[in-house]
Write an enzyme that holds these catalytic residues in place. Structure first.
Site, PDB file in Angstrom:
ATOM      1  N   LYS A 195       0.824  -1.219   0.000  1.00  0.00           N
ATOM      2  CA  LYS A 195       0.000   0.000   0.000  1.00  0.00           C
ATOM      3  C   LYS A 195       0.850   1.257   0.000  1.00  0.00           C
ATOM      4  CE  LYS A 195      -4.506  -1.255   1.708  1.00  0.00           C
ATOM      5  NZ  LYS A 195      -5.577  -0.858   2.620  1.00  0.00           N
TER       6      LYS A 195
ATOM      7  N   LYS B 262      -4.726 -10.647  -6.738  1.00  0.00           N
ATOM      8  CA  LYS B 262      -5.977 -10.762  -5.985  1.00  0.00           C
ATOM      9  C   LYS B 262      -7.042  -9.816  -6.557  1.00  0.00           C
ATOM     10  CE  LYS B 262      -6.138  -8.072  -2.099  1.00  0.00           C
ATOM     11  NZ  LYS B 262      -6.233  -7.615  -0.724  1.00  0.00           N
TER      12      LYS B 262
ATOM     13  N   LYS C  54     -10.643  -3.993  -4.749  1.00  0.00           N
ATOM     14  CA  LYS C  54     -11.400  -2.778  -5.074  1.00  0.00           C
ATOM     15  C   LYS C  54     -10.471  -1.671  -5.566  1.00  0.00           C
ATOM     16  CE  LYS C  54     -12.120  -2.686  -0.080  1.00  0.00           C
ATOM     17  NZ  LYS C  54     -13.123  -2.928   0.938  1.00  0.00           N
TER      18      LYS C  54
HETATM   19  P1  TYM Z   1     -10.523  -5.569   3.682  1.00  0.00           P
HETATM   20  O1  TYM Z   1     -11.487  -4.477   3.965  1.00  0.00           O
HETATM   21  O2  TYM Z   1      -9.438  -5.347   2.688  1.00  0.00           O
HETATM   22  O3  TYM Z   1     -11.294  -6.874   3.223  1.00  0.00           O
HETATM   23  C1  TYM Z   1     -12.383  -7.380   3.986  1.00  0.00           C
HETATM   24  C2  TYM Z   1     -12.363  -8.893   3.963  1.00  0.00           C
HETATM   25  O4  TYM Z   1     -12.452  -9.381   2.612  1.00  0.00           O
HETATM   26  C3  TYM Z   1     -11.402 -10.304   2.374  1.00  0.00           C
HETATM   27  N1  TYM Z   1     -10.988 -10.196   0.968  1.00  0.00           N
HETATM   28  C4  TYM Z   1     -10.863 -11.249   0.147  1.00  0.00           C
HETATM   29  N2  TYM Z   1     -11.075 -12.563   0.330  1.00  0.00           N
HETATM   30  C5  TYM Z   1     -10.868 -13.378  -0.728  1.00  0.00           C
HETATM   31  N3  TYM Z   1     -10.469 -12.921  -1.951  1.00  0.00           N
HETATM   32  C6  TYM Z   1     -10.234 -11.618  -2.175  1.00  0.00           C
HETATM   33  N4  TYM Z   1      -9.865 -11.192  -3.378  1.00  0.00           N
HETATM   34  C7  TYM Z   1     -10.440 -10.710  -1.103  1.00  0.00           C
HETATM   35  N5  TYM Z   1     -10.326  -9.363  -0.962  1.00  0.00           N
HETATM   36  C8  TYM Z   1     -10.661  -9.067   0.305  1.00  0.00           C
HETATM   37  C9  TYM Z   1     -10.281  -9.874   3.322  1.00  0.00           C
HETATM   38  O5  TYM Z   1      -9.377 -10.933   3.555  1.00  0.00           O
HETATM   39  C10 TYM Z   1     -11.074  -9.477   4.537  1.00  0.00           C
HETATM   40  O6  TYM Z   1     -11.379 -10.622   5.324  1.00  0.00           O
HETATM   41  N6  TYM Z   1      -7.432  -5.407   7.593  1.00  0.00           N
HETATM   42  C11 TYM Z   1      -8.743  -5.855   7.151  1.00  0.00           C
HETATM   43  C12 TYM Z   1      -9.886  -5.252   7.952  1.00  0.00           C
HETATM   44  C13 TYM Z   1      -9.811  -5.443   9.425  1.00  0.00           C
HETATM   45  C14 TYM Z   1     -10.025  -6.639  10.133  1.00  0.00           C
HETATM   46  C15 TYM Z   1      -9.891  -6.307  11.510  1.00  0.00           C
HETATM   47  C16 TYM Z   1     -10.306  -7.947   9.736  1.00  0.00           C
HETATM   48  C17 TYM Z   1      -9.544  -4.468  10.342  1.00  0.00           C
HETATM   49  N7  TYM Z   1      -9.616  -4.989  11.611  1.00  0.00           N
HETATM   50  C18 TYM Z   1     -10.020  -7.295  12.510  1.00  0.00           C
HETATM   51  C19 TYM Z   1     -10.442  -8.915  10.738  1.00  0.00           C
HETATM   52  C20 TYM Z   1     -10.318  -8.581  12.097  1.00  0.00           C
HETATM   53  C21 TYM Z   1      -8.906  -5.444   5.703  1.00  0.00           C
HETATM   54  O7  TYM Z   1      -8.301  -4.537   5.215  1.00  0.00           O
HETATM   55  O8  TYM Z   1      -9.884  -6.108   5.056  1.00  0.00           O
END
Ligand code: TYM
Length: 338
Positions: free
Chosen positions: A115, A199, A202
């Protein structure tokens, strides 16, 4: 101290949600509602602002993720649903964890490297400290299970390292649980439709690389029709997908959307080419995704109701978090009562 089984997970409100977010995370959040474990789901707005967000768009995206949770089947009676910034205990614990986590540990985080890009000096301090806030999100509830997609694995390992170091430093065995990541299902890592080595995200500049939960039927069908594939027919077993990243991705998406295993999907389509498989996949995706978008639109017509649900969830979340935070303060030696 045996910890009560409890599920926590979060999704960032930055841009629109993709099929990856749905299959890797939100669909599995819904399934866990029936598991007997308490479920807590959070729109992590404070994580989103580690990179620039337009304030109006942030507010809209926060309601958008909340609406997506509800439209996918998160029931605010069965789960606690709220946005992170309404529960200050997350940031209070995050500060303590900033003092537990080591710079060397943060330096290894691949998400920060991705990032921040080439100009690391220009990245915010928040982006660097991001994983400590994520550990706080989880451990302020002493959550034992965290469903996520595969890309969050490294952050969850860090969460365990922070918990273990805290427990050890303060001579408080089992104070925080060593959280189990729940990474699984047939699509733990949904890949870009244009490039099977990346991957689905968004933030990808090409909208054709992803299916957004808000895409209409025509857009979904067109993106699947144009998805990159290879000329070979589908194999009989998942082992036959080895080295065929795009083919494996589409089979995984089909399996996850239909509730079948990859084996079952291949048993049905083995020997057929993508000319036959893609229209079936498009039909299935339209059938599963478009009702979510319709329900999201209906919910977003009444933002006051979404805010009410988030506010109510925040109060219930706080009732769990504050006593754990107070116990943490005492353990660290901080004087304070609220
Ligand atoms: P974020 O917002 O990027 O994504 C949310 C969730 O979607 C999953 N994900 C995917 N799974 C499979 N294939 C993909 N292409 C894909 N893109 C996204 C992510 O693995 C995630 O589960 N850091 C985290 C948010 C967060 C969080 C937490 C998660 C903040 N605090 C505490 C768990 C527990 C994030 O950026 O997810």
């Amino acid at each position: 101290m045996p910890h009560t089984p409890r599920v926590f997970s979060g999704v960032q409100p930055s841009g629109s949600l993709t099929l990856g977010n749905y299959l890797g995370a939100i669909k599995r959040f819904v399934e866990l509602q029936g598991s007997g474990m308490e479920t807590i789901y959070c729109v992590v707005d404070l994580h989103a602002i580690t990179v620039w967000q337009d304030p109006k768009e942030l507010t809209a995206a926060t309601r958008g993720v909340a609406a997506a949770f509800l439209a996918c089947g998160i029931d605010p009676k069965k789960s606690i649903l709220f946005n992170q910034s309404q529960v200050p205990a997350h940031t209070q614990l995050a500060w303590i964890f900033n003092c537990v986590v080591r710079l060397g540990w943060l330096n290894r985080m691949t998400q920060f490297k991705d990032k921040a890009g080439k100009d690391r000096e220009a990245a915010s301090a928040g982006l660097y400290a991001y994983p400590a806030l994520m550990a706080a999100d989880i451990l302020v509830y002493r959550a034992t299970h965290v469903p996520v997609g595969e890309d969050q694995k490294q952050h969850l390992e860090l969460t365990r390292d922070i918990a273990a170091k805290f427990n050890n430093d303060f001579d408080a065995p089992d104070f925080f649980p060593l959280t189990e990541p729940l990474i699984g299902g047939p699509a733990p890592r949904v890949m870009s439709l244009r490039d099977g080595s990346k991957k689905m995200s968004k933030s990808d500049p090409s909208d054709m690389s992803r299916i957004n939960l808000t895409d209409d039927a025509d857009a979904i069908a067109q993106k699947i029709r144009k998805a990159r594939t290879d000329p070979e027919p589908l194999p009989e077993t998942p082992e036959g997908l080895e080295g065929r990243a795009e083919a494996r991705n589409l089979v995984g998406i089909y399996a996850a959307l239909s509730g079948l295993t990859a084996e079952q999907v291949l048993a049905e389509y083995a020997g057929q080419g993508f000319g036959a498989f893609k229209p079936k996949l498009a039909e299935l995706a339209v059938e599963k995704i478009t009702p979510i978008a319709d329900e999201m639109r209906r919910l977003l017509a009444d933002p006051g109701e979404i805010d009410r649900i988030l506010g109510d969830g925040a109060k219930r979340a706080e009732a769990i978090a504050v006593p754990i935070l107070e116990e943490t303060y005492r353990t660290v030696g901080l004087i304070g009562s609220r």
